[in-house]
Write a protein that holds these residues in place. Structure first.
Motif, PDB file in Angstrom:
ATOM      1  N   ILE A  59     -35.549  -2.584  -3.818  1.00 34.43           N
ATOM      2  CA  ILE A  59     -36.492  -1.631  -4.931  1.00 34.43           C
ATOM      3  C   ILE A  59     -35.363  -0.706  -5.570  1.00 34.43           C
ATOM      4  O   ILE A  59     -34.455  -0.603  -6.164  1.00 34.43           O
ATOM      5  CB  ILE A  59     -37.547  -0.692  -4.547  1.00 34.43           C
ATOM      6  N   TRP A  60     -34.405  -1.168  -4.301  1.00 33.93           N
ATOM      7  CA  TRP A  60     -33.530   0.317  -4.755  1.00 33.93           C
ATOM      8  C   TRP A  60     -32.081  -0.238  -5.842  1.00 33.93           C
ATOM      9  O   TRP A  60     -31.215   0.282  -6.254  1.00 33.93           O
ATOM     10  CB  TRP A  60     -32.727   0.383  -3.361  1.00 33.93           C
ATOM     11  N   THR A 120     -29.782   0.422 -10.888  1.00 29.09           N
ATOM     12  CA  THR A 120     -29.563  -0.064 -12.004  1.00 29.09           C
ATOM     13  C   THR A 120     -30.019   1.479 -13.270  1.00 29.09           C
ATOM     14  O   THR A 120     -29.168   0.956 -14.092  1.00 29.09           O
ATOM     15  CB  THR A 120     -30.637  -1.371 -12.183  1.00 29.09           C
ATOM     16  N   ILE A 121     -31.305   1.193 -12.528  1.00 31.45           N
ATOM     17  CA  ILE A 121     -31.923   2.844 -13.731  1.00 31.45           C
ATOM     18  C   ILE A 121     -29.948   3.696 -13.830  1.00 31.45           C
ATOM     19  O   ILE A 121     -30.412   4.806 -14.854  1.00 31.45           O
ATOM     20  CB  ILE A 121     -33.348   2.732 -13.255  1.00 31.45           C
ATOM     21  N   VAL A 122     -29.987   4.502 -12.989  1.00 34.96           N
ATOM     22  CA  VAL A 122     -29.011   5.754 -12.533  1.00 34.96           C
ATOM     23  C   VAL A 122     -27.936   5.441 -13.499  1.00 34.96           C
ATOM     24  O   VAL A 122     -27.085   5.697 -14.383  1.00 34.96           O
ATOM     25  CB  VAL A 122     -28.737   5.915 -11.098  1.00 34.96           C
ATOM     26  N   ILE A 123     -27.355   3.520 -13.139  1.00 32.01           N
ATOM     27  CA  ILE A 123     -26.217   3.442 -14.243  1.00 32.01           C
ATOM     28  C   ILE A 123     -26.908   3.384 -15.514  1.00 32.01           C
ATOM     29  O   ILE A 123     -25.306   3.843 -16.562  1.00 32.01           O
ATOM     30  CB  ILE A 123     -25.857   1.520 -13.498  1.00 32.01           C
ATOM     31  N   LEU A 124     -27.424   2.935 -15.653  1.00 31.69           N
ATOM     32  CA  LEU A 124     -27.888   2.929 -17.214  1.00 31.69           C
ATOM     33  C   LEU A 124     -27.965   4.044 -17.951  1.00 31.69           C
ATOM     34  O   LEU A 124     -27.633   4.367 -19.034  1.00 31.69           O
ATOM     35  CB  LEU A 124     -29.710   2.369 -17.192  1.00 31.69           C
ATOM     36  N   ILE A 165     -26.829  -2.693 -18.642  1.00 29.94           N
ATOM     37  CA  ILE A 165     -28.159  -3.818 -19.505  1.00 29.94           C
ATOM     38  C   ILE A 165     -27.593  -4.709 -18.984  1.00 29.94           C
ATOM     39  O   ILE A 165     -29.318  -5.815 -18.126  1.00 29.94           O
ATOM     40  CB  ILE A 165     -28.198  -4.204 -20.934  1.00 29.94           C
ATOM     41  N   ALA A 166     -26.575  -5.207 -18.671  1.00 32.44           N
ATOM     42  CA  ALA A 166     -26.597  -7.165 -17.802  1.00 32.44           C
ATOM     43  C   ALA A 166     -26.971  -7.253 -16.400  1.00 32.44           C
ATOM     44  O   ALA A 166     -27.659  -7.385 -15.916  1.00 32.44           O
ATOM     45  CB  ALA A 166     -25.243  -7.474 -17.826  1.00 32.44           C
ATOM     46  N   LEU A 167     -26.975  -5.516 -16.019  1.00 30.49           N
ATOM     47  CA  LEU A 167     -27.623  -5.335 -14.659  1.00 30.49           C
ATOM     48  C   LEU A 167     -28.972  -5.357 -14.879  1.00 30.49           C
ATOM     49  O   LEU A 167     -29.875  -5.958 -13.699  1.00 30.49           O
ATOM     50  CB  LEU A 167     -27.659  -4.692 -14.374  1.00 30.49           C
ATOM     51  N   LEU A 168     -29.083  -4.844 -15.416  1.00 30.63           N
ATOM     52  CA  LEU A 168     -31.130  -4.866 -15.924  1.00 30.63           C
ATOM     53  C   LEU A 168     -31.941  -5.783 -16.038  1.00 30.63           C
ATOM     54  O   LEU A 168     -33.032  -6.527 -15.433  1.00 30.63           O
ATOM     55  CB  LEU A 168     -31.724  -4.133 -17.698  1.00 30.63           C
ATOM     56  N   VAL A 169     -30.926  -7.073 -16.609  1.00 27.17           N
ATOM     57  CA  VAL A 169     -31.835  -8.554 -16.677  1.00 27.17           C
ATOM     58  C   VAL A 169     -31.134  -9.544 -16.958  1.00 27.17           C
ATOM     59  O   VAL A 169     -31.368 -10.938 -16.273  1.00 27.17           O
ATOM     60  CB  VAL A 169     -31.351  -8.244 -18.235  1.00 27.17           C
ATOM     61  N   ARG A 170     -30.346  -8.998 -14.621  1.00 26.70           N
ATOM     62  CA  ARG A 170     -30.086  -9.830 -13.655  1.00 26.70           C
ATOM     63  C   ARG A 170     -28.519 -10.916 -14.478  1.00 26.70           C
ATOM     64  O   ARG A 170     -28.755 -12.082 -13.777  1.00 26.70           O
ATOM     65  CB  ARG A 170     -31.056  -9.885 -12.984  1.00 26.70           C
ATOM     66  N   SER A 171     -27.867 -10.928 -14.911  1.00 21.81           N
ATOM     67  CA  SER A 171     -26.928 -11.227 -15.756  1.00 21.81           C
ATOM     68  C   SER A 171     -25.904 -11.133 -15.118  1.00 21.81           C
ATOM     69  O   SER A 171     -25.390 -10.389 -14.418  1.00 21.81           O
ATOM     70  CB  SER A 171     -26.651 -10.853 -17.111  1.00 21.81           C
ATOM     71  N   ARG A 172     -25.172 -12.055 -14.607  1.00 17.08           N
ATOM     72  CA  ARG A 172     -23.499 -12.273 -14.293  1.00 17.08           C
ATOM     73  C   ARG A 172     -22.788 -11.707 -14.921  1.00 17.08           C
ATOM     74  O   ARG A 172     -21.877 -11.747 -14.612  1.00 17.08           O
ATOM     75  CB  ARG A 172     -23.226 -14.033 -13.958  1.00 17.08           C
ATOM     76  N   HIS A 173     -22.605 -11.462 -16.041  1.00 20.07           N
ATOM     77  CA  HIS A 173     -22.237 -11.081 -16.870  1.00 20.07           C
ATOM     78  C   HIS A 173     -21.872  -9.238 -16.419  1.00 20.07           C
ATOM     79  O   HIS A 173     -21.025  -8.467 -17.570  1.00 20.07           O
ATOM     80  CB  HIS A 173     -22.390 -11.218 -18.318  1.00 20.07           C
ATOM     81  N   ALA A 174     -22.483  -9.150 -15.954  1.00 21.72           N
ATOM     82  CA  ALA A 174     -22.208  -7.539 -15.739  1.00 21.72           C
ATOM     83  C   ALA A 174     -21.269  -7.086 -15.130  1.00 21.72           C
ATOM     84  O   ALA A 174     -21.084  -6.052 -15.728  1.00 21.72           O
ATOM     85  CB  ALA A 174     -23.797  -7.246 -14.452  1.00 21.72           C
ATOM     86  N   HIS A 175     -20.702  -8.261 -14.307  1.00 22.10           N
ATOM     87  CA  HIS A 175     -19.499  -7.892 -13.094  1.00 22.10           C
ATOM     88  C   HIS A 175     -17.936  -7.436 -13.999  1.00 22.10           C
ATOM     89  O   HIS A 175     -17.358  -7.130 -14.654  1.00 22.10           O
ATOM     90  CB  HIS A 175     -19.300  -9.273 -12.491  1.00 22.10           C
TER      91      HIS A 175
END
Length: 144
Positions: free
Chosen positions: A9-10, A15-19, A74-84
């Motif tokens: 959950i954390w 991720t929401i805070v980053i968004l 957004i990439a984190l939110l959709v769990r994409s490796r492209h976030a990094h």
């Protein structure tokens, strides 16, 4: 997607805070770039002169920094490796943006070190933290 584990959950809370942080950056950029003449007139002479003499690439660096930060979220939110890698681009733009301000202008001398560097340092630390978090999530297979 195969190979991804369910994040705790954390992860979603961070991720929401980053968004939200990314959305605030976009709003700040929009507010800055659409400032009306009356608002510009209320600025100090130094700030008004700084704004008029900003090179176009520096404004683009600001845009790239905030938009890639938001896209990384957004990439984190959709769990994409492209976030990094997207967060890395954001950090590079942040360094270019503030590096130019601190090296090529007299802002620190005029405004003082704390006022001139406090929030930019916070922004850079946040950008590094986003990169770290995306890497942490990737290593735990929460994104992929």
């Amino acid at each position: 997607m195969a190979g991804r584990l369910k994040p705790p959950i954390w992860f979603w809370l961070v991720t929401i805070v980053i968004l939200a942080w990314g959305a605030m950056g976009i709003f700040a950029f929009y507010a800055d770039r659409t400032m009306d003449a009356a608002a510009v007139a209320r600025m100090s002479d130094y700030d008004r002169n700084f704004r008029v003499n900003q090179p176009a690439w520096e404004i683009w660096a600001y845009a790239v920094a905030v938009w890639t930060g938001f896209i990384g979220a957004i990439a984190l939110l959709v769990r994409s490796r492209h976030a990094h890698p997207v967060f890395v681009v954001s950090l590079v733009a942040v360094v270019a943006l503030f590096g130019w301000i601190f090296v090529a202008t007299d802002m620190i001398a005029v405004k003082g070190p704390l006022v001139a560097t406090g929030f930019p340092i916070f922004i850079a630390v946040a950008a590094v933290a986003q990169i770290w978090f995306a890497d942490y999530a990737r290593k735990r297979e929460w994104i992929g």
